[in-house]
Design a protein around this motif. Structure first.
Motif, PDB file in Angstrom:
ATOM      1  N   ASN A  32       4.824  10.077 -16.444  1.00 49.07           N
ATOM      2  CA  ASN A  32       5.148  11.187 -15.548  1.00 49.07           C
ATOM      3  C   ASN A  32       4.742  10.964 -14.099  1.00 49.07           C
ATOM      4  O   ASN A  32       5.062  11.783 -13.233  1.00 49.07           O
ATOM      5  CB  ASN A  32       4.528  12.501 -16.061  1.00 49.07           C
ATOM      6  N   ALA A  33       4.029   9.876 -13.807  1.00 50.62           N
ATOM      7  CA  ALA A  33       3.706   9.511 -12.423  1.00 50.62           C
ATOM      8  C   ALA A  33       3.663   7.990 -12.324  1.00 50.62           C
ATOM      9  O   ALA A  33       2.617   7.399 -12.057  1.00 50.62           O
ATOM     10  CB  ALA A  33       2.377  10.125 -11.997  1.00 50.62           C
ATOM     11  N   PRO A  34       4.797   7.317 -12.560  1.00 56.01           N
ATOM     12  CA  PRO A  34       4.791   5.852 -12.706  1.00 56.01           C
ATOM     13  C   PRO A  34       4.319   5.097 -11.468  1.00 56.01           C
ATOM     14  O   PRO A  34       3.540   4.151 -11.577  1.00 56.01           O
ATOM     15  CB  PRO A  34       6.250   5.528 -13.046  1.00 56.01           C
ATOM     16  N   GLU A  35       4.782   5.482 -10.296  1.00 55.11           N
ATOM     17  CA  GLU A  35       4.428   4.730  -9.087  1.00 55.11           C
ATOM     18  C   GLU A  35       2.965   4.925  -8.723  1.00 55.11           C
ATOM     19  O   GLU A  35       2.244   3.963  -8.416  1.00 55.11           O
ATOM     20  CB  GLU A  35       5.335   5.170  -7.933  1.00 55.11           C
ATOM     21  N   TYR A  36       2.519   6.169  -8.758  1.00 50.98           N
ATOM     22  CA  TYR A  36       1.125   6.501  -8.482  1.00 50.98           C
ATOM     23  C   TYR A  36       0.201   5.791  -9.476  1.00 50.98           C
ATOM     24  O   TYR A  36      -0.792   5.153  -9.098  1.00 50.98           O
ATOM     25  CB  TYR A  36       0.976   8.018  -8.548  1.00 50.98           C
ATOM     26  N   TYR A  37       0.521   5.866 -10.753  1.00 54.33           N
ATOM     27  CA  TYR A  37      -0.289   5.245 -11.795  1.00 54.33           C
ATOM     28  C   TYR A  37      -0.321   3.726 -11.635  1.00 54.33           C
ATOM     29  O   TYR A  37      -1.370   3.091 -11.804  1.00 54.33           O
ATOM     30  CB  TYR A  37       0.280   5.617 -13.168  1.00 54.33           C
ATOM     31  N   ALA A  38       0.829   3.137 -11.279  1.00 54.01           N
ATOM     32  CA  ALA A  38       0.896   1.680 -11.116  1.00 54.01           C
ATOM     33  C   ALA A  38       0.034   1.213  -9.947  1.00 54.01           C
ATOM     34  O   ALA A  38      -0.589   0.150 -10.002  1.00 54.01           O
ATOM     35  CB  ALA A  38       2.342   1.247 -10.905  1.00 54.01           C
ATOM     36  N   LEU A  82      -4.745  -1.793  -8.355  1.00 52.89           N
ATOM     37  CA  LEU A  82      -5.959  -1.813  -7.538  1.00 52.89           C
ATOM     38  C   LEU A  82      -7.203  -1.970  -8.420  1.00 52.89           C
ATOM     39  O   LEU A  82      -8.132  -2.695  -8.062  1.00 52.89           O
ATOM     40  CB  LEU A  82      -6.057  -0.533  -6.709  1.00 52.89           C
ATOM     41  N   ALA A  83      -7.229  -1.286  -9.557  1.00 49.33           N
ATOM     42  CA  ALA A  83      -8.364  -1.413 -10.465  1.00 49.33           C
ATOM     43  C   ALA A  83      -8.492  -2.849 -10.974  1.00 49.33           C
ATOM     44  O   ALA A  83      -9.599  -3.386 -11.092  1.00 49.33           O
ATOM     45  CB  ALA A  83      -8.203  -0.442 -11.640  1.00 49.33           C
ATOM     46  N   ALA A  84      -7.345  -3.479 -11.240  1.00 53.07           N
ATOM     47  CA  ALA A  84      -7.364  -4.873 -11.680  1.00 53.07           C
ATOM     48  C   ALA A  84      -7.893  -5.780 -10.577  1.00 53.07           C
ATOM     49  O   ALA A  84      -8.667  -6.712 -10.832  1.00 53.07           O
ATOM     50  CB  ALA A  84      -5.957  -5.300 -12.101  1.00 53.07           C
ATOM     51  N   ARG A  85      -7.471  -5.528  -9.350  1.00 54.48           N
ATOM     52  CA  ARG A  85      -7.952  -6.331  -8.216  1.00 54.48           C
ATOM     53  C   ARG A  85      -9.455  -6.199  -8.042  1.00 54.48           C
ATOM     54  O   ARG A  85     -10.148  -7.154  -7.682  1.00 54.48           O
ATOM     55  CB  ARG A  85      -7.230  -5.916  -6.938  1.00 54.48           C
TER      56      ARG A  85
END
Length: 315
Positions: free
Chosen positions: A65-71, A76-79
């Protein structure tokens, strides 16, 4: 060092709380205040994040329901080499965001609908990187517990007039102690709360710029958020002012003074620091930190394509 600083700060807040209790009810009042402070700290450790999210009517979202925001948050968390936090959306026209949680394994980030609507994907990435920096620096636990204790001290000060003026109690300072508890102690708690926020915002700005790889993304976002916050009210923040320091920009007013009585550093100073950081990176091409290419990632703008429109629980 950060753990020691946090422990020292919480000890100061607890001592202040006990001091208010002493001025209201003597030794007995101090012991009661200590028990209340300990219980407040314990409760805040486990539940402060839930309380803050509930106060601002945050709704958890995901990639459906919020694909771009979640991505953006996921990359960023992975980085930053952080566990994926829970992601929330707040139905509020004022662009703003905050992070909460007792540790990186139990963290949450929240952004308003106004942030996603008014900022570019790159600027949103800068903001969320800043919030993840707070998570990585373990600021979120300290800031939420300080907010809870500061609010409790202020409330205890308000009770002083009703419970501290009785001649039959153990108040050793009499009416003077009541006045100090009513005025000085809550004011001191407010100063500590604001000072904590200010000192940690600069560090989160720098680390956030490192995470997203573009200091100017965050600088541009700060400018837009600050100008919008002056014009667009945040009703939930006004009802819960003790949470104001959690946001990336003060949601209560357009405070400009960079002094001890401001919940946040001056936005202009923060932007200038990020611009200087960008200049340093440009002058040092051999820096070990390599920013992500601008045409890749969920916030990248590929030639001939427009960014996907943000979908969320409010449409």
């Amino acid at each position: 060092m950060n753990i020691l600083r946090t422990a020292t700060l919480l000890a100061v807040m607890t001592a202040l709380f006990m001091g208010v209790g002493f001025m209201i009810g003597g030794t007995g009042g101090m012991m009661i205040a200590f028990v209340i402070a300990a219980a407040t700290n314990l409760f805040s450790y486990w539940n402060a994040d839930k309380m803050v999210l509930s106060m601002h009517h945050a709704v958890e979202v995901d990639e459906t329901n919020a694909p771009e925001y979640y991505a953006i948050v996921r990359e960023l968390a992975a980085r930053a080499q952080l566990p994926m936090p829970r992601v929330y959306l707040i139905d509020n026209a004022q662009p703003n965001a905050f992070a909460t949680g007792r540790n990186p394994q139990n963290a949450a980030v929240a952004a308003t609908t106004g942030l996603l609507q008014r900022l570019s994907p790159e600027e949103v990435a800068g903001v969320m990187a800043h919030e993840l920096a707070h998570v990585q620096n373990r600021d979120t636990l300290t800031m939420t517990i300080v907010a809870t204790l500061a609010g409790a001290i202020s409330m205890l000060g308000n009770f002083a007039l009703f419970f501290g003026g009785n001649r039959n109690n153990n108040n050793p300072l009499g009416f003077i102690g009541v006045l100090v508890a009513m005025i000085v102690a809550p004011f001191a708690a407010m100063i500590i709360q604001m000072a904590v926020s200010r000192t940690r915002e600069y560090a989160a700005d720098r680390r956030g710029a490192e995470i997203c790889g573009r200091p100017l993304w965050l600088a541009s976002a700060l400018d837009k958020i600050a100008r919008s916050a002056e014009r667009i009210p945040n009703a939930d923040a006004e009802r819960n002012p003790a949470t104001a320091h959690l946001f990336i920009i003060n949601p209560l007013s357009g405070e400009r003074m960079d002094n001890l009585f401001s919940t946040h550093p001056d936005t202009g100073n923060r932007i200038a620091a990020l611009q200087a950081m960008n200049s340093e990176w440009s002058a040092s091409p051999g820096d070990t930190f390599q920013p992500a290419p601008q045409d890749t990632g969920p916030w990248g703008k590929k030639p001939g394509k427009k960014p996907t429109s943000q979908k969320g629980p409010w449409g």
